[in-house]
Write a protein that holds these residues in place. Structure first.
Motif, short mmCIF file in Angstrom:
data_model
loop_
_atom_site.label_atom_id
_atom_site.label_comp_id
_atom_site.label_asym_id
_atom_site.label_seq_id
_atom_site.Cartn_x
_atom_site.Cartn_y
_atom_site.Cartn_z
N ALA A 424 6.75 46.99 37.85
CA ALA A 424 8.49 47.80 38.33
C ALA A 424 8.59 45.46 38.70
CB ALA A 424 7.88 48.40 40.02
N VAL A 425 7.53 45.40 39.38
CA VAL A 425 7.87 43.55 39.34
C VAL A 425 8.26 43.05 38.78
CG1 VAL A 425 6.57 41.37 40.12
CG2 VAL A 425 5.53 43.62 41.00
N ALA A 426 8.16 43.58 37.14
CA ALA A 426 8.90 42.95 36.49
C ALA A 426 10.32 43.29 36.24
CB ALA A 426 8.21 43.03 34.88
N ILE A 427 10.99 44.76 36.64
CA ILE A 427 12.17 45.06 36.72
C ILE A 427 13.02 44.11 37.51
CG2 ILE A 427 13.38 47.64 36.92
CD1 ILE A 427 11.34 48.52 35.22
N ALA A 428 12.20 44.73 38.99
CA ALA A 428 12.84 44.02 39.99
C ALA A 428 13.08 42.98 40.20
CB ALA A 428 11.90 44.38 40.95
N GLY A 429 12.69 42.03 39.90
CA GLY A 429 12.17 39.80 39.17
C GLY A 429 14.23 40.33 38.30
#
Length: 474
Positions: A424-429
């Motif tokens: 999720a963090v990777a996608i948000a970033g």
């Protein structure tokens, strides 16, 4: 008249004397009658042996002045002697001349059997002889001769028992031979020795020879050795050559050679230790720490309190040579309580630290493991072992005390949650990065359009002025 009376007296005296001359009493010496003499000329062997036949040679001699006919010689055997099957105990001589010397005597042979259990000693046998005077069918001469036969005990030794049938490799083990005198005579100055022709089995702390000074009939003696088999020997059955030497009745040395079998190789031993655990799968290191190879090894986790196996509880690892090891893995779940009295926790629930760190502890009850294998003799052997396990209580492992629905699911969920957060963090970033890049691109595009508009306005003003001025001048 007196002469006539004297003649009658001499005739009557002769009538009393001559009938007594035809019969002799038994004695231990030669029996001599008026006309017949019987002697034991020879005995073969010189001393009878239990369980063996003995042959008697009887000489019958007419030493009288009257020829004899129809002579019958009968041997009357008594214990320990008996008749040999097919042998006649009465033999006849048709005619014997008077005044015979030793060379003219009749020779008769009789064979007797000595009882196998006869004791050593001297025994009496009666020989009865009957004969008739030549020319008379009424006057029968009967003699009885008693002879003595010596029986010598039979010297024979036998190894009745060896205390074991197998020995292990490179292990000091006792080996005992039981020597029994199964004969009827004592044995003297016995020398007992043995050897393995291949040199695999050897005595330790002593040589291979033992001495026995005296062994009575029927007695036994135990000969003890400490032996060891070569650690590099191939398992199998080995031959021991056993030799017994002793002195017989006449101090002559005799020898009895025999063989015995001894199996080399046997059971082995194992060492089991905890290797690792991962998500409920426990790996155990199984090592063959004995001196023998183990065939068709199977490792199992039996039913037991405190643990439960999901899936297969046994695995076959094949053959293990000495010094070799293998890994066996099982899905083991601990059903033990973490000990609410000690930690205040809830039974069946995994415990973790406040910072979600794994907590390592030692289970009070070790894990029981069974190892089955086939030894060098082809026998199936089972060895029981116990393993102390150490794993993380936050995971479903051998040491974890949580239930599969509590600690196990919690551990799995925690692992998956970490991956989800990272994704999720990777996608948000990525999304934020793309928005930022897009904004920067739009900003640059707006600035370029404004500059283009300003540049177009300046060009139109200059052109109009120049044209107007030229027109005025014209």
């Amino acid at each position: 008249m007196k002469k006539c009376s004297l003649l009658i007296f001499l005739l009557l005296f002769s009538a009393f004397i001559y009938p007594g001359a035809g019969t002799a009493l038994a004695s231990n010496g030669d029996i001599k009658s008026a006309s017949l003499e019987v002697n034991l000329a020879k005995q073969n062997p010189d001393t009878a042996r239990p369980g063996e036949p003995v042959e008697l040679t009887i000489s019958v001699q007419n030493v009288g002045n009257t020829d004899l006919k129809d002579i019958a010689v009968t041997v009357n055997p008594e214990y320990p002697f008996s008749k040999v099957s097919g042998e006649d105990m009465t033999k006849k001589v048709s005619y014997l001349n008077a005044r015979q010397d030793d060379d003219d005597a009749a020779v008769l042979k009789f064979k007797l059997m000595t009882d196998a259990n006869a004791s050593e000693g001297t025994y009496d046998i009666d020989i009865t002889t009957t004969a008739k005077e030549s020319g008379s069918s009424l006057n029968t001469i009967t003699t009885t001769k008693t002879v003595q036969l010596e029986v010598r005990g039979k010297e024979y030794a036998q190894i009745v028992t060896i205390n074991k049938a197998s020995i292990d490799l490179a292990q000091e083990e006792p080996l005992e031979f039981i020597i029994t005198n199964t004969g009827n005579s004592p044995l003297k100055n016995m020398v007992v020795s043995w050897k393995d022709p291949k040199g695999v089995i050897l005595p330790v702390y002593s040589d291979n020879t033992k001495y026995i000074k005296y062994l009575a009939a029927g007695d036994s003696v135990t000969i003890s050795y400490s032996v060891m088999a070569d650690v590099n020997a191939d398992p199998g059955l080995y031959t021991l050559d056993v030799d017994l030497k002793f002195e017989d009745y006449e101090s002559n040395e005799k020898s009895i050679a025999t063989t015995a079998g001894l199996f080399v190789g046997g059971k082995t031993d194992f060492d089991v230790s905890f290797s690792e655990s991962d998500q409920g799968e426990v790996s155990l290191s199984v090592a063959n720490v004995g001196n023998n190879m183990a065939y068709s090894v199977k490792v199992s986790v039996p039913d037991q309190d405190g643990y439960r196996v999901s899936g297969s509880s046994s695995t076959i690892v094949g053959n293990l040579e000495k010094g070799d090891y293998t890994i066996a893995s099982f899905n083991v779940v601990s059903t033990q309580s973490p000990g609410s009295a000690e930690s205040g926790g809830t039974p069946g629930v995994a415990r973790a630290s406040e910072k979600d760190e794994n907590v390592t502890s030692t289970v009070s009850n070790p894990l029981k493991v069974q190892i089955e294998y086939t030894d060098a003799r082809g026998e199936r052997v089972t060895v029981d072992k116990e393993v102390e396990l150490e794993t993380n209580t936050g995971n479903v492992t051998a040491q974890g005390r949580g239930r599969i629905g509590a600690a196990g699911n919690s551990g799995v969920f925690s692992s998956y949650l970490i991956y989800i957060v990272l994704i999720a963090v990777a996608i948000a970033g990525l999304f934020v990065y793309r928005r930022k890049k897009q904004a920067e691109s739009e900003k640059k595009s707006g600035n370029k359009k404004s500059e283009d508009q300003k540049h177009g306005s300046g060009t139109g003003s200059g052109t109009g002025s120049g044209t107007g001025s030229g027109t005025i001048r014209d």
